[in-house]
Design an enzyme around this catalytic site. Structure first.
Site, PDB file in Angstrom:
ATOM      1  N   LYS A 162     -32.950  67.996   0.737  1.00 35.11           N
ATOM      2  CA  LYS A 162     -31.987  67.340  -0.224  1.00 35.11           C
ATOM      3  C   LYS A 162     -30.944  68.413  -0.686  1.00 35.11           C
ATOM      4  CE  LYS A 162     -31.886  65.774  -5.057  1.00 35.11           C
ATOM      5  NZ  LYS A 162     -32.458  65.030  -6.375  1.00 35.11           N
ATOM      6  N   GLY A 222     -31.124  63.290 -15.307  1.00 31.55           N
ATOM      7  CA  GLY A 222     -31.797  63.337 -16.375  1.00 31.55           C
ATOM      8  C   GLY A 222     -31.402  62.424 -17.580  1.00 31.55           C
ATOM      9  N   ALA A 228     -30.782  59.766  -9.201  1.00 31.22           N
ATOM     10  CA  ALA A 228     -30.438  60.350 -10.622  1.00 31.22           C
ATOM     11  C   ALA A 228     -29.985  59.301 -11.482  1.00 31.22           C
ATOM     12  CB  ALA A 228     -29.506  61.510 -10.315  1.00 31.22           C
ATOM     13  N   GLY A 229     -30.257  59.647 -12.695  1.00 30.64           N
ATOM     14  CA  GLY A 229     -29.928  58.541 -13.740  1.00 30.64           C
ATOM     15  C   GLY A 229     -30.814  57.409 -13.893  1.00 30.64           C
ATOM     16  N   ASN A 274     -37.263  61.014 -11.460  1.00 30.47           N
ATOM     17  CA  ASN A 274     -38.138  62.021 -11.741  1.00 30.47           C
ATOM     18  C   ASN A 274     -38.467  62.017 -13.347  1.00 30.47           C
ATOM     19  OD1 ASN A 274     -38.810  65.497 -11.041  1.00 30.47           O
ATOM     20  ND2 ASN A 274     -39.605  64.273 -12.583  1.00 30.47           N
TER      21      ASN A 274
END
Lengths: 270, 66
Positions: free
Chosen positions: A107, A168, A195-196, A217
Site C-alpha cells: 500500500k 482517521g 480512509a475516512g 482501521n
C-alpha cells in the site's frame, strides 16, 4: 448455507491482484486497545487482508508478539509505507517490507500535507512507476482526483484506493461525485475506498457506489466495542455489495403510492 | 567507530564491521530489514556490506499499521 450467504461467498469471490478472497473488507491492525482485541476484531470482521507497517524496534532479542499474532491469522498482509513523504522513502520502505513480510503487495502512501494527511500526487505516481517495474503489486492510497487516477493506471496500477475523507477523520465519503466518476471511468479497475470511513453506513455507501472493497482501521479500533463494530462492518460491506449487484431503483421527484390504487375503498371516493 | 542505529548513537571498537557482524552484536536474529544511509540492504548482502564511521543504520520490524 443460506441463499444470502451463497450469493456473498459462492458467486461473488473477489479477485484482487491475482488472489481470491471471500471478504471485500480490508482492515488495519493499529490503534486497538490491546493485541487481544485486535485479533478478535480482525476475526470478527471476516477480513482476509490486513494492513501492517514497519518501524524501528529497539533491541533485537525481544521477539515480536504483534507479528506472531498476525501470522497466526493466516491472512494476506498488506504492508504500507505510512510516514513517507517522498517517492524515494516509499520505494525504500516497500523494498524493506517485501523482505520482511514476504509479499510483493504494497500500500503506497506518500503524504504531502500534514494537516489532512493528503497524499502527494506527484511523489505517489513516481513511487508507483518505480515499484511496478520492480515487480510490486502496488495499491496506491490516493485522493479522489480523476486525472491522478489515470496517471496511476498509466504507471501500471490495477487497483486504486481513493480516500473517502482524511485518514482517521471518520467523516465518511465527503465527495461521492468524484468517487462515482472514478468508478465510471475505470470500470475494470479494482477500486477500494480507503480512509475516512467512520460508520457502517459509510461502508454501505461505498459499496453501493460499485466500489469493490473498503479499507478501514480507526472506525473499528476506536469504537467503544471494536469486536462488535467489526461484526457490523462485515454485514455492512455485504449489504452494500448485494445492494449494488441487485441494482437500486431510480430516484423519482414525485411520490408514487406502492399500495395498489385499484379497489381503493369508499373513503377516497367522496 | 560511532554510528547511528535506529536513531541512537552506538560506539564500537572496530573501525568497520559488516552488516551481519553488527546485527549479530546487536542480537538481531529475524523479522527485520535493514537500510544503510537510507538505502535498502538486501539480506543476502549482509556479509559483504560494510558499516563505517558516521553511517546511519535503520533496522525496521513489523508493527501495527492502517
Amino acid at each position: 448455507m443460506s441463499h444470502t450467504d451463497m450469493i456473498d461467498t459462492q458467486s461473488d469471490k473477489w479477485i484482487l491482484e491475482g488472489k481470491e478472497f471471500d471478504s471485500r473488507m480490508m482492515i488495519g491492525s493499529a490503534l486497538y486497545p490491546s493485541p487481544k482485541v485486535m485479533k478478535e476484531a480482525i476475526e470478527a470482521s471476516g477480513s482476509q487482508i490486513v494492513t501492517v507497517s514497519l518501524r524501528r524496534q529497539s533491541g533485537g532479542d525481544k521477539g515480536n508478539p504483534f507479528w506472531e499474532i498476525i501470522k497466526s491469522l493466516g491472512v494476506q498482509v498488506l504492508p504500507n509505507t505510512a510516514g513517507c513523504h517522498t517517492a524515494q522513502e516509499a520505494i525504500t520502505t516497500a523494498m524493506m517490507a517485501r523482505e520482511v513480510f514476504g509479499t510483493n503487495w504494497i500500500k503506497v502512501e506518500v503524504i504531502g500535507n500534514q494537516y489532512n494527511l493528503q497524499p502527494d500526487p506527484f511523489e505517489l505516481v513516481e513511487a508507483a512507476k518505480v515499484l511496478v517495474k520492480e515487480g510490486f503489486r502496488v495499491l496506491p492510497y490516493t485522493t479522489d482526483d480523476l486525472v491522478l487516477a489515470q496517471r496511476l493506471v498509466d504507471a501500471g496500477c490495477t487497483t486504486l484506493m481513493p480516500w473517502g475523507s482524511p485518514i482517521g477523520s471518520g467523516r465518511g465519503l465527503i465527495n461521492p461525485y468524484n468517487l462515482k466518476a472514478i468508478r465510471k471511468q475505470f470500470p475494470n479497475l479494482q477500486l477500494i475506498v480507503d480512509a475516512g470511513i467512520g460508520k457502517p453506513s459509510h461502508a454501505i455507501q461505498a459499496m453501493e457506489l460499485g466500489y469493490d472493497g473498503i479499507l478501514l482501521n480507526s472506525a473499528v479500533a476506536l469504537a467503544h466495542d471494536p469486536v462488535q463494530m467489526a461484526h457490523a462492518f462485515r454485514h455492512a460491506v455485504t449489504a452494500g455489495r448485494l445492494g449494488y449487484k441487485a441494482g437500486a431503483m431510480q430516484e423519482r421527484d414525485l411520490a408514487s403510492p406502492s399500495t395498489p390504487t385499484i379497489g381503493t375503498p369508499f373513503w377516497h371516493q367522496a | 567507530m560511532t554510528i547511528s542505529v535506529n536513531g541512537e548513537k552506538k560506539v564500537f571498537e572496530k573501525e568497520q564491521m559488516s552488516v551481519r557482524e553488527l546485527l549479530d552484536t546487536l542480537r538481531y536474529k529475524e523479522g527485520f530489514a535493514v537500510a544503510l544511509n537510507t538505502t535498502f540492504i538486501l539480506n543476502t548482502t549482509y556479509e559483504t556490506t560494510m558499516v563505517k564511521e558516521g553511517d546511519v543504520l535503520d533496522i525496521l520490524s513489523p508493527v501495527q499499521g492502517g
